[in-house]
Design an enzyme around this catalytic site. Structure first.
Site, PDB file in Angstrom:
ATOM      1  N   ASN A 377      27.451  36.507  28.633  1.00  0.00           N
ATOM      2  CA  ASN A 377      26.195  35.790  28.711  1.00  0.00           C
ATOM      3  C   ASN A 377      26.307  34.573  29.625  1.00  0.00           C
ATOM      4  OD1 ASN A 377      23.800  34.457  28.317  1.00  0.00           O
ATOM      5  ND2 ASN A 377      23.916  34.368  26.103  1.00  0.00           N
ATOM      6  N   ASP A 378      27.002  33.530  29.153  1.00  0.00           N
ATOM      7  CA  ASP A 378      27.053  32.278  29.916  1.00  0.00           C
ATOM      8  C   ASP A 378      27.551  32.461  31.351  1.00  0.00           C
ATOM      9  OD1 ASP A 378      26.101  30.792  27.825  1.00  0.00           O
ATOM     10  OD2 ASP A 378      28.074  30.252  27.061  1.00  0.00           O
ATOM     11  N   ILE A 379      28.485  33.389  31.547  1.00  0.00           N
ATOM     12  CA  ILE A 379      29.090  33.537  32.867  1.00  0.00           C
ATOM     13  C   ILE A 379      28.139  34.172  33.872  1.00  0.00           C
ATOM     14  CG2 ILE A 379      31.463  33.659  32.020  1.00  0.00           C
ATOM     15  CD1 ILE A 379      31.289  36.691  32.275  1.00  0.00           C
ATOM     16  N   THR A 380      26.906  34.540  33.408  1.00  0.00           N
ATOM     17  CA  THR A 380      25.914  35.084  34.331  1.00  0.00           C
ATOM     18  C   THR A 380      24.701  34.168  34.453  1.00  0.00           C
ATOM     19  OG1 THR A 380      24.680  36.222  32.597  1.00  0.00           O
ATOM     20  CG2 THR A 380      26.527  37.410  33.571  1.00  0.00           C
ATOM     21  N   SER A 418      27.784  28.315  25.018  1.00  0.00           N
ATOM     22  CA  SER A 418      27.410  26.994  25.521  1.00  0.00           C
ATOM     23  C   SER A 418      26.159  26.473  24.828  1.00  0.00           C
ATOM     24  CB  SER A 418      27.133  27.067  27.017  1.00  0.00           C
ATOM     25  OG  SER A 418      25.929  27.778  27.227  1.00  0.00           O
TER      26      SER A 418
END
Lengths: 451, 94
Positions: A377-380, A418
């Protein structure tokens, strides 16, 4: 107690072999022979030491080595690849404890200058108790325990106590001070590791890895042993570099990781009215099979759901039956330790030349027909590039949104670690595939087989 | 003098370590950690040394315990590295 010339040369050879062992990891083709060189280096240094040293109790030493060897080998062969981070954490801890015990033994026998031995004691003790906490967190699903009130105050006090005790010890107070120093170090290591959140684990493991190396170097100084110093320095440098790479990949600093814990959950922006499009696996299969190029983006959620085999099956059928070009994109902090995703994909028989790092593949999303994001999720999150108020701002992310169609395999629209909402969920070209990562992907595979 | 000579070895090793580790492909960062686990088991040498000039029984016990722990690291680290590395395969060309 300087070592003789023969021993010096043999230790030097062992040090070179260790350097070559790590050098081998520059590419998967040379890595295995590198590992063998490392084994030879270790056998050489242990063999040479035993040969040149008058040991009192060969039997007891041999028994200890055999017992350790059996325990180590069995656990290495039995561990599941998803549980690797725990195992590495445990090994870091054992190495640290070994250094701490050696430091204590030296102080007991008063054979060494105080300071060098106490470095082994303190850094080793830190690696041990820190790793113990990291192990428990990784094993227990990470969030079971963590911060408590006044934690920063407590950590500050315990740090002061540590410095004070260390000063007392160096003043020549001897054994009692050393034992107290070790105890306080153990509490200190646990206290600084406790508040660290799940996604920061790769950083912590790398730091503890470095500590086990620095501790060995400290012991090396106290025993005036060259191979310990060389190897400890190399391991210390290795862990430190990994930690730096990870912090950079998350746009975090060591200070934030250690003192702030997880990102404040209050920052999450729940914007109620936006709607995300949901699709079912059949739609996904239709779009994927008609694509020319598909990029799969795995995250820890894939490993948690044990979906890597289904993902590989999907990649294989797309490639073999439909002639689709399939690639995997890995963010440096995907997974729970550096490089974890690569190992999990390799275990599921994904060949390493289909797996790409962020900087090598990021430009290709623009030419991809579909991106399949699974358990990430966060890494995109594109807000990391555009939204200064986002907790992720500044973190390098995978440019998933540039693909023509983006599939998100997720249980819900909940924000990632996050706490930041992901605007990509509501984009026009995004289709959410709700459900368990493994079940959804298996359904996609089924649909691909039928059509 | 001895200390300075050891310090020189230490500092140069840090530099070598830095450059060698920089060259490791990110795909193999997990095996890098397990290999460095294994070679940090080199403290076994330290434990052998403290075991070799024992004057205090307690120190001998501590040394043997350290030998055991370091051996777990050495064997476990190399074994798990070998296992991980054997997973990395090239695609067979059809």
């Amino acid at each position: 107690m300087m070592q003789g010339e023969e021993l010096f040369l043999l230790y030097l050879a062992a040090g070179c072999l260790f350097i070559l062992a790590i050098r081998g990891l520059a590419s998967p083709q040379t890595a295995r022979s590198g590992n063998v060189l490392g084994i030879i280096g270790m056998a050489l240094s242990v063999g040479a030491t035993v040969w040149f040293l008058p040991l009192f109790h060969y039997g007891a030493v041999l028994a200890a080595i055999c017992a350790g060897g059996i325990v180590g080998t069995i656990s290495a062969l039995k561990v599941k690849m998803t549980a690797l981070p725990q195992m590495i954490a445990a090994f870091n801890g054992l190495g640290g404890l070994a250094s701490a015990l050696i430091g204590l033994a030296e102080i007991l026998q008063a054979t060494s200058y105080g300071f060098e031995a106490s470095v082994g004691l303190v850094v080793g003790g830190l690696a041990f108790s820190g790793s113990l906490v990291a192990f428990a967190k990784l094993q227990g699903g990470l969030s079971s325990f963590g911060q408590f009130r006044y934690q920063n105050v407590f950590n500050g006090l315990i740090t002061l106590a540590l410095i004070g005790l260390w000063a007392v010890f160096l003043n020549g107070e001897g054994l009692a001070a050393a034992v107290w120093l070790l105890l306080v170090t153990l509490i200190w290591g646990a206290a600084v590791t406790l508040p660290v959140g799940g996604a920061d684990m790769p950083i912590v493991i790398a730091i503890l890895n470095a500590c086990s190396g620095w501790a060995a170097a400290g012991i090396g100084f106290s025993l005036a042993n060259t191979v310990l110093i060389m190897t400890g320095a190399i391991v210390g440098a290795s862990g430190t570099i990994l930690a730096l790479i990870m912090t950079k990949a998350m746009n975090r600093s060591f200070r934030e990781v250690l003192f702030k814990g997880g990102h404040a959950a209050g920052q999450s922006v729940i914007t109620g009215q936006k709607s995300a499009k949901a699709g079912d696996p059949r739609d996904a299969a239709f779009i994927l099979e008609n694509a020319a190029k598909v990029i799969i983006v795995p995250g820890f959620g894939m490993a948690a759901a044990q979906a890597q085999y289904a993902v590989q099956a999907m990649a294989a059928i797309l490639r073999d039956k439909y002639g689709v070009e399939v690639k995997f994109a890995i963010h440096p902090v995907a997974g729970r330790m550096p490089g974890h995703m690569n190992v999990l994909l390799a275990e599921a028989d994904v060949s390493y030349d289909d797996v790409f790092e962020l900087e090598d593949i990021n430009r290709e999303f623009a030419t991809a027909d579909a991106a399949y994001v699974i358990g990430a999720n966060d890494i995109t999150n594109p807000a990391a590039k555009t939204d200064k108020s986002s907790p992720l701002y500044g973190m390098p992310v995978l440019d998933v949104k540039k693909a023509k169609t983006v599939f998100f395999v997720k249980r819900s629209l909940n924000p990632g670690y996050s706490g930041a909402d992901n605007p990509l969920f509501y984009a026009d070209n995004t289709i959410m595939l709700y459900g368990d990562a493994k079940v959804v992907t298996e359904e996609v595979v089924q649909a691909l087989e039928q059509s | 003098m001895t200390f300075l000579y050891l310090l020189a070895i230490f500092i140069l090793s840090c530099f070598i370590g830095y450059f060698v580790v920089r060259g490791v492909t990110p795909a193999l960062h997990s095996p890098l950690m397990s290999v460095s686990n294994a070679i940090s088991g080199i403290v076994i040498i330290g434990a052998l040394l403290t075991a070799s000039y024992v004057r205090v029984p307690m120190a001998e016990f501590l040394s043997l315990a350290a030998i055991f722990l370091a051996a777990v690291n050495v064997f476990g680290g190399f074994a798990v590295s070998q296992r991980m590395l054997s997973l990395f395969k090239k695609r067979e060309k059809k």
